[in-house]
Write a protein that holds these residues in place. Sequence first.
Motif, PDB file in Angstrom:
ATOM      1  N   THR A 311      60.478 -30.886 -12.586  1.00 44.11           N
ATOM      2  CA  THR A 311      60.363 -31.748 -11.419  1.00 44.11           C
ATOM      3  C   THR A 311      59.087 -32.574 -11.559  1.00 44.11           C
ATOM      4  N   HIS A 312      59.199 -33.883 -11.290  1.00 46.12           N
ATOM      5  CA  HIS A 312      58.043 -34.774 -11.343  1.00 46.12           C
ATOM      6  C   HIS A 312      58.060 -35.637 -10.094  1.00 46.12           C
ATOM      7  N   THR A 313      56.904 -35.892  -9.547  1.00 50.81           N
ATOM      8  CA  THR A 313      56.803 -36.745  -8.357  1.00 50.81           C
ATOM      9  C   THR A 313      55.787 -37.854  -8.594  1.00 50.81           C
ATOM     10  N   GLY A 314      55.976 -38.933  -7.872  1.00 48.86           N
ATOM     11  CA  GLY A 314      55.077 -40.081  -7.979  1.00 48.86           C
ATOM     12  C   GLY A 314      55.637 -41.215  -7.161  1.00 48.86           C
ATOM     13  N   SER A 315      55.204 -42.443  -7.432  1.00 55.22           N
ATOM     14  CA  SER A 315      55.708 -43.623  -6.725  1.00 55.22           C
ATOM     15  C   SER A 315      56.644 -44.400  -7.643  1.00 55.22           C
ATOM     16  N   ALA A 316      57.393 -45.331  -7.057  1.00 52.55           N
ATOM     17  CA  ALA A 316      58.296 -46.161  -7.849  1.00 52.55           C
ATOM     18  C   ALA A 316      57.529 -46.968  -8.882  1.00 52.55           C
ATOM     19  N   GLU A 317      56.300 -47.386  -8.535  1.00 53.19           N
ATOM     20  CA  GLU A 317      55.497 -48.153  -9.482  1.00 53.19           C
ATOM     21  C   GLU A 317      55.105 -47.304 -10.695  1.00 53.19           C
ATOM     22  N   ASP A 318      55.080 -45.992 -10.512  1.00 54.66           N
ATOM     23  CA  ASP A 318      54.684 -45.086 -11.598  1.00 54.66           C
ATOM     24  C   ASP A 318      55.873 -44.628 -12.434  1.00 54.66           C
ATOM     25  N   LEU A 319      57.040 -45.259 -12.253  1.00 55.41           N
ATOM     26  CA  LEU A 319      58.241 -44.783 -12.945  1.00 55.41           C
ATOM     27  C   LEU A 319      58.055 -44.698 -14.462  1.00 55.41           C
TER      28      LEU A 319
END
Length: 942
Positions: A311-319
């Motif tokens: 599982t990884h989380t972040g923002s759309a800009e960090d895709l």
Amino acid sequence: SKPMMEQENPVYRFADFELQPKERRLLQAGETVALTPKVFEILLLLVDRAGHAVSKDEIMSAIWPGRFVAESNLTKHIWTLRQALGEGEEGGRFIETLPKLGYRFLPPVSRGEVTDSRGLPEPSPSRRLPEPSPVQPTAEPKGIRATAAPDASAQSHRRRLETLPLAAATSLVLIAALAAWWVWNGREPVFPWSHRAPGTAVAVFDFDNLSGDRKQAWIGTAFSEMLGVEMAQGGQLHLLPAELIHAVRGHSPGPGAGRFSPGTLTELRRQLAVDYVVTGGYFASNKNDSAVRLDLALQDARSGATVATFTHTGSAEDLPSLASKAGADLRQRLNLRPQSAEERRLAANARPPSTEVMQHIGFALDALRRYDPARARDELLQAVADAPGYAPSYVYLAKAWSQLGYDQKARAAAAQAAAHSAGLPKAMRLKIEAQSYRAESNWPKAIEVLRASSALQPDDPETQLDLAHVLLSAGRAKDARDVVERLRSRGEPIAGDARLELAQADIASAQGDNKGRAQHARRALQLATERGAVGLEADAELALGNVLMPGEPKLANTMLERALAGYRSIGNPRGEAATHRLLGILFEDGQPKRGRDEYQKSLMQSQATGDRNGMAAAYADLGTVLWATGDRDSAETATRNVLRLRRETGDIAGQAWALAALAVERSDENAGDGTISEFRQAAALDATIGAHGHRGFSLYSLADILRLRGELAKAQVICAEALSEYAKAEDIDSGADARFECAQISLDRGDVAEAIATLKHARDGGRYADHAAMTSGNIDLLQGQIAMGQGAPAKAAAFVETANKEYTRAGLTTGEAVATSLLALCYSSLGRAVERDGAVKRATGLRSGMTERQEILQVDIALAELRGETGQSTEAVSELESMAADARERSWPGWALEAELAELRVLRQAGDMLRAAALKIHIAEEAKRLGFGWVSQRAART
């Protein structure tokens, strides 16, 4: 009535329409109304909710689930639906627009079941391709039949040699966007049949949108592609092409990571020979923080076990960063070495510069996969506006413009891609370079670069299909066939791709294999229908409609109208232009005005987009019409346009056709040595591409000019060669014209029995021609001329009257003029003065609008002879002497003899036996010297 859910075959009825959901069919007064799949689904939704408001969001969620679709796309589909129902753009009768909300279906709807004639429920067969009655091969290549020679058909006509290459339509390589922009960054996709180390084949499936927000649908495609790049760096793994993965997505039982059961993994391994499968899902917030959570799983297709989950989380800009982290996790779990600094640098160079650009390209790739280049273009233009220096946006934009027919815009976009390609990975630069050469129609260079690209990606189906397309455009149909057959030999799922069938249909057409062309076109439509992509289905309908035209014109018309509706629904002007052109061919004989209108629409659409292939094809068709109506000068101008455009695009077959057509047109002025040289150039070009039908046309046209020049022995040999070429191509249609030419040569040589027998064979084949009226008229006219020469005016009149009806029905002015003038001679011999005078008046009127010299000459010979018979012998003899002299100056000795035969008959009618005897001796000597046996026989009977 039973509740709809309980009915075997439900139906909705409103006004004079009947909507059959199970049959996927809309009928109006018993006639089928063509609808594309999405338009049908929208109608079904509205009708089911008749009288109630249906919001735009509700429609888009139902019709395009899990995807973000611009509202303009829905508006376009509603417009198409209104047109199909027969109401205006604003609606009001069937569909009411509710401002800022949606739509409402207005008329009352009754619900019931489909019933047969006894009122019993009718069984609902599964949708299948209509089974037409046996179809004779259609005539392609298409071109011009040379002008007629003495006592033969004066209807000089052009036949369309112009094939419908996929450069002119859209079906050979409609980009499925197998490789996204990042695929070029060192990723090495291979097919399951490739040689590779065990345990190295990986399939990365698109990640599922678990949040249900259509506006975030692009993330799944973008992330799965970027993740594949990260895993493939260094060449230790083989990533399967996305097109193969999409072909088997139906095996997915549910969303999210680790979605496949052991049984499904076994099936995937069987189909793709895959070792590992990566699946996943994501939740994306539509709030300001744009948070994204990615869940992914690595499954072993050999054992059925789930190897790891992450599982990884972040923002759309960090895709891109999330993809890099996830790729590192997976590489470590698979015991692969970490990426080198150079590999990371290359990945960074190829990566989209912003989230917005990623979004637009993600949506564009989805549109291209669905054969919707107009939607892809709109997204790519926005991507370019957001990042003007990002080369991959331009290269995909070039492909979208090309598919839509905008040649100049495609070239400009390709040039921009090349200008911004410095510093990108080699594979990516090769893709861009190949697209630039293709946009410039530089086929040798495009082939060279695509072969180099294939060496880097040896099993990529898209690269191979690109190569096949370019080879076909370069006139190398055999090489293109070899590429496609190698793809087919590798088995499923690529062997079941409709695009492969369309490619093979086009290659078969280029090689004159009409039987194979028909088989592949039918199979393509079946596969395209199963796939449900509107653009691909329209391509298949276009191809099948082309094949069906000679033997099944009604079914062909249905197919073409469906294709036209499909192209309109996705805004593809190139497809529309190609369809209008085929409709012109279909209607040219029986409805000449409709045919001309369709040709004009095709030309105008091609000119509007700058599609040079489309313009060339339309000019060829319009030139055919101009030639058939007697306007030689305008026809020659149209043909010069064809030659110029075909040279610009490097189309060898098209250049050969144009050279042969110009030679025919120039021979109408003078049949000198230059004309023969042009024919030989055309035949030589045809020989280089191995196109039997094309070469057959060039050869029999050459035979006609040799006959016109009085070289009958050579003409007979060349005509036999033409028949041999058509036999290899199994082209009955064009073979009929070659047989007609051979019959004329036999007749000129004095072998009347052989000529009649050959005409019978020509008639048998000509019934399947897309220009059947012209072929039939020519045959009847020649038989009428034979009867006239044998002293049977009543029999001759019957044949010529039939020919005249065929010419008139098809709007063939030159044929009608010649036939009417010959009818006047028949009526004169039969003592039918009133009918004779009427025919003379009609022929004179038609002749005034003609500029084709040979047809004018034949009409003038007949009219001059008639004047001699009605008391104007001195004027008639003077005119005929002048005609004979002019014909010899133009290298038309046969026509000179025909004028002198008419002069001989006038002299005998006037009682001038001394001059008649001298002229008869001259005709006999000249006819014997040249081998014109038919002239000798008629002179002896005079």
